[in-house]
Design an enzyme around this catalytic site. Structure first.
Site, PDB file in Angstrom:
ATOM      1  N   LYS A  43       1.869  -9.320  -2.784  1.00  0.00           N
ATOM      2  CA  LYS A  43       2.608  -9.700  -3.985  1.00  0.00           C
ATOM      3  C   LYS A  43       3.146 -11.125  -3.856  1.00  0.00           C
ATOM      4  O   LYS A  43       2.990 -11.946  -4.768  1.00  0.00           O
ATOM      5  CB  LYS A  43       3.767  -8.721  -4.233  1.00  0.00           C
ATOM      6  N   ASP A  59       5.073  -6.243  -9.089  1.00  0.00           N
ATOM      7  CA  ASP A  59       6.450  -5.921  -8.731  1.00  0.00           C
ATOM      8  C   ASP A  59       6.866  -4.654  -9.470  1.00  0.00           C
ATOM      9  O   ASP A  59       6.045  -3.994 -10.108  1.00  0.00           O
ATOM     10  CB  ASP A  59       7.385  -7.098  -9.050  1.00  0.00           C
TER      11      ASP A  59
END
Length: 209
Positions: A119, A138
């Site tokens: 991420k 997220d």
């Protein structure tokens, strides 16, 4: 790509015309640090913490040389400061030793850096280098993808792969920013604003309620 999903992105772009990265930074390694600090912490809190930190340190060399207790003191407001400080310093040292002090601009090398997961790497690639080959999944992206029905998975990597299959590459930059903004402003975890949501017609959760 389903034309309905083109409309979904267009609506979100009209809803959030200013959707960009919320973290403040002036060079690549500052963003690496800010992204690490943002784990389980709001971007707002990070942005209040980093000005004094970046005045003291803002290059990999600076962070590789800073005393750990001093770094911990700077980042204490962001939580989990001991682990974050250890990762930031180790990351800086690896960038200096393995990459000549330059933040790498590919996923494979970024994932070798302590404290940088997929991420975070996606955020760094997009915001620093303009590379959008994936999606930073997220909590907001996960929630919206599940509610709309873009993915039935809970694992971020599997959600990312689903989104990559749905959206052509040129849309990935928008997906990264727009899902975060929509999750923060409308499709919140608690008390989502479903009645005023501009994309509620796409939402399986809303339409099945």
């Amino acid at each position: 790509m389903n034309t309905n999903y083109i409309e979904l992105i267009d609506i979100l772009k009209a809803t959030y015309p200013d959707a960009t990265c919320s973290l403040d930074f002036t060079n690549p390694f500052e963003l690496v640090v800010a992204v690490m600090l943002s784990a389980q912490c709001t971007d707002e809190r990070v942005n209040k913490t980093t000005p004094s930190l970046f005045k003291e340190c803002n290059t990999p060399e600076d962070f590789s040389n800073i005393d750990l207790p001093l770094l911990e003191e700077f980042i204490h407001p962001c939580g989990f400061y001991k682990n974050k400080a250890k990762n930031i310093k180790a990351c800086a040292q690896k960038v200096v030793s393995d990459f000549n002090g330059i933040v790498p601009q590919n996923m494979e090398d970024l994932l070798t850096l302590p404290g940088v997961g997929r991420k975070s790497a996606n955020v760094i690639l997009l915001e620093v280098f303009g590379i959008a080959n994936g999606v930073a999944v997220d909590t907001h992206c996960k929630r919206i993808s599940n509610k709309i029905g873009l993915s039935s998975h809970t694992d971020p990597l599997k959600i990312e792969q689903d989104l990559i299959k749905i959206f052509p590459k040129e849309y990935l930059k928008d997906v990264n920013h727009l899902f975060v903004w929509h999750g923060r402003n409308t499709c919140t975890a608690r008390n989502p604003k479903c009645n005023t949501c501009t994309i509620n017609k796409f939402c399986k959760t809303w339409n099945n309620s």
